[in-house]
Design an enzyme around this catalytic site. Structure first.
Site, mmCIF file in Angstrom:
data_model
loop_
_atom_site.group_PDB
_atom_site.id
_atom_site.type_symbol
_atom_site.label_atom_id
_atom_site.label_comp_id
_atom_site.label_asym_id
_atom_site.label_seq_id
_atom_site.Cartn_x
_atom_site.Cartn_y
_atom_site.Cartn_z
ATOM 1 N N ARG A 60 0.972 -1.166 -0.028
ATOM 2 C CA ARG A 60 0.016 0.089 -0.070
ATOM 3 C C ARG A 60 1.012 1.293 -0.104
ATOM 4 N NH1 ARG A 60 2.637 1.664 3.558
ATOM 5 N NH2 ARG A 60 1.154 3.432 3.503
ATOM 6 N N GLY A 61 0.093 2.377 -0.234
ATOM 7 C CA GLY A 61 1.179 3.509 -0.332
ATOM 8 C C GLY A 61 0.818 3.983 -1.971
ATOM 9 N N ALA A 62 0.622 5.360 -2.011
ATOM 10 C CA ALA A 62 0.464 5.703 -3.372
ATOM 11 C C ALA A 62 1.466 5.329 -4.300
ATOM 12 C CB ALA A 62 0.084 7.019 -3.429
ATOM 13 N N ASP A 262 -2.169 10.872 -1.783
ATOM 14 C CA ASP A 262 -2.655 10.080 -2.722
ATOM 15 C C ASP A 262 -2.994 10.429 -3.992
ATOM 16 O OD1 ASP A 262 -3.045 8.558 -0.015
ATOM 17 O OD2 ASP A 262 -2.988 6.976 -1.343
ATOM 18 N N ASN A 272 -5.529 12.324 1.173
ATOM 19 C CA ASN A 272 -4.544 11.365 2.035
ATOM 20 C C ASN A 272 -5.252 10.985 2.804
ATOM 21 O OD1 ASN A 272 -1.865 10.775 2.247
ATOM 22 N ND2 ASN A 272 -1.825 11.741 4.327
ATOM 23 N N LYS A 273 -4.689 9.911 3.612
ATOM 24 C CA LYS A 273 -5.283 8.893 4.707
ATOM 25 C C LYS A 273 -6.236 9.633 5.752
ATOM 26 C CE LYS A 273 -4.695 5.260 4.892
ATOM 27 N NZ LYS A 273 -5.774 4.482 4.132
HETATM 28 O O1 MRU Z 1 -4.213 2.920 2.535
HETATM 29 P P1 MRU Z 1 -2.980 3.198 2.133
HETATM 30 O O2 MRU Z 1 -2.195 2.941 3.270
HETATM 31 O O3 MRU Z 1 -2.266 3.065 0.753
HETATM 32 O O4 MRU Z 1 -2.614 4.796 2.183
HETATM 33 C C1 MRU Z 1 -1.592 5.595 2.341
HETATM 34 C C2 MRU Z 1 -1.443 6.869 2.456
HETATM 35 O O5 MRU Z 1 -2.608 7.564 2.656
HETATM 36 C C3 MRU Z 1 -0.391 7.623 2.153
HETATM 37 O O6 MRU Z 1 -0.141 8.674 3.342
HETATM 38 C C4 MRU Z 1 0.002 8.236 0.934
HETATM 39 O O7 MRU Z 1 -0.202 7.050 -0.095
HETATM 40 C C5 MRU Z 1 1.397 8.533 0.673
HETATM 41 S S1 MRU Z 1 2.368 7.297 0.651
HETATM 42 C C6 MRU Z 1 3.968 7.970 0.256
#
Ligand code: MRU
Length: 374
Positions: A60-62, A262, A272-273
């Site tokens: 996970r993470g964009a 994201d 974002n999250k």
């Molecule tokens: O649901 P996730 O864990 O994929 O969410 C991730 C986030 O919100 C991060 O802050 C975002 O992707 C930036 S990662 C460099």
């Protein structure tokens, strides 16, 4: 597709924290659902397995899911070549469409998925145009496979380099003292090094910093993943519950907030999250800086504001339980929005690999990002 055994495809600048290994057998993803208690890898050698891993948060993470989608695209194309004997341009184009759709719809909010898939699709289209007058043989398509493999590795490599550059641009913006971060934006969420966490890593080399890590309910990206990375990096930190930030900012313990993104719209509105928006409001009220760190692949210049960003809703069971333990009454209902939108006007600056962007965002974002984005 003869290659030497265990031919590992990894960028030259790979991080000490390696979230995945890609070799001729397939993609081995460090299972982020199990960290930090178990360090186990999930093996993906088919398109569907890569899609499932993205959807179910193994990775996970964009930026990380964008890179995985590019690798998944390559794996999907390899599967196609292994399954078929006769090829036509029409059949290949159909398959590319199918691969793209499966990958880009794995999760809706992070635009990096679509961005990476479009780049891979662009490579296919260019290649097929070049060979359109020739008979399509397996040999020709193997050539395309190796080009795709190279492009996926390039996307990964660029992300790592971009993070190092972003960290360098951002390090001076972070003041000494307590800095708060939300979710996980480190090596696990990117090709390596990290975005917001990469800036913190770099700043820590130059000044005294203490990191407040939001636990980030319900998946606990902060408590499980950011804390795991900070421990490995020997950077001092403490985990706080998601609702502690206001109290600690008021007490003067937190001097700045930095998060990842994201998707960022033309006017700076940032998805974002979930919980990011509340932090930005707090930062604004208490007059401390609120930074976003993200690569250009996270900008969606086709949308003018955050209103157009689709917000992923995940199963309510993730909220109704803590780990594997049910915490809510059996008939309880829950909402599980995975992201929220922070208005650009609450963001002090956006740190990218191309430089730091300040308001007015509608003017300054395209100046720095546009034209250079692939
Ligand atoms: O649901 P996730 O864990 O994929 O969410 C991730 C986030 O919100 C991060 O802050 C975002 O992707 C930036 S990662 C460099």
């Amino acid at each position: 597709m003869k290659k030497k055994k265990n031919d590992i495809k990894t960028p030259s600048q790979a991080d000490i924290i390696q979230a995945w290994i890609w070799n001729e057998e397939g993609l081995f993803l460090l299972d982020q659902r199990k960290l930090p208690l178990e360090e186990k890898y999930v093996f993906c050698n088919t398109l569907n397995k890569v899609r499932k891993a993205i959807k179910e948060l193994v990775v996970r993470g964009a930026p990380a899911i964008g890179i995985c989608a590019a690798i998944g695209f390559t794996i999907g194309f390899k599967n196609f070549l292994e399954r078929n004997k006769n090829f036509s341009i029409r059949r290949i184009t159909e398959e590319i469409g199918k691969i793209s759709l499966l990958l880009e719809t794995a999760r809706p909010t992070a635009v990096n998925l679509k961005w990476a898939v479009n780049r891979m699709k662009g490579v296919c289209e260019k290649f097929l145009k070049e060979v359109e007058k020739e008979p399509i043989t397996l040999k020709t398509l193997k050539e395309l496979y190796f080009i795709l493999e190279k492009e996926a590795l390039k996307i990964w490599e660029e992300d790592v380099k971009g993070n190092l550059s972003m960290a360098n641009f951002g390090k001076d913006l972070i003041p000494e003292g307590g800095v708060l971060t939300h979710c996980n934006t480190g090596a696990l969420a990117t090709g390596g090094y990290g975005t917001a966490l990469g800036v913190i890593r770099e700043a820590y080399k130059h000044k005294k910093i203490f990191v407040f890590v939001d636990e980030t309910r319900p998946f606990l990206q902060g408590a499980r993943l950011t804390a795991w990375e900070l421990s490995k990096l020997n950077i001092p930190y403490a985990i706080i519950t998601d609702n502690s930030a206001g109290y600690l900012i008021k007490k003067g313990k937190i001097k700045a907030i930095i998060v990842g993104a994201d998707r960022i719209a033309l006017n700076g509105d940032t998805a974002n999250k979930i919980g990011t928006y509340s932090l930005a409001v707090l930062a604004h009220y208490h007059k401390i800086p609120f930074f976003v760190a993200a690569p250009s692949s996270t900008f969606d210049l086709e949308i003018s504001s955050g209103e157009e960003i689709p917000i992923e809703e995940r199963p309510s069971k993730e909220v109704l339980s803590c780990g594997k333990t049910r915490v809510a009454p059996l008939n309880a209902k829950a909402y599980n929005f995975a992201f929220d939108i922070t208005p650009g006007k609450l963001i002090t600056a956006i740190i990218t690999e191309k430089g730091v962007i300040y308001p007015p965002y509608s003017q300054n974002i395209p100046k720095i990002i546009k034209g250079n984005k692939n």
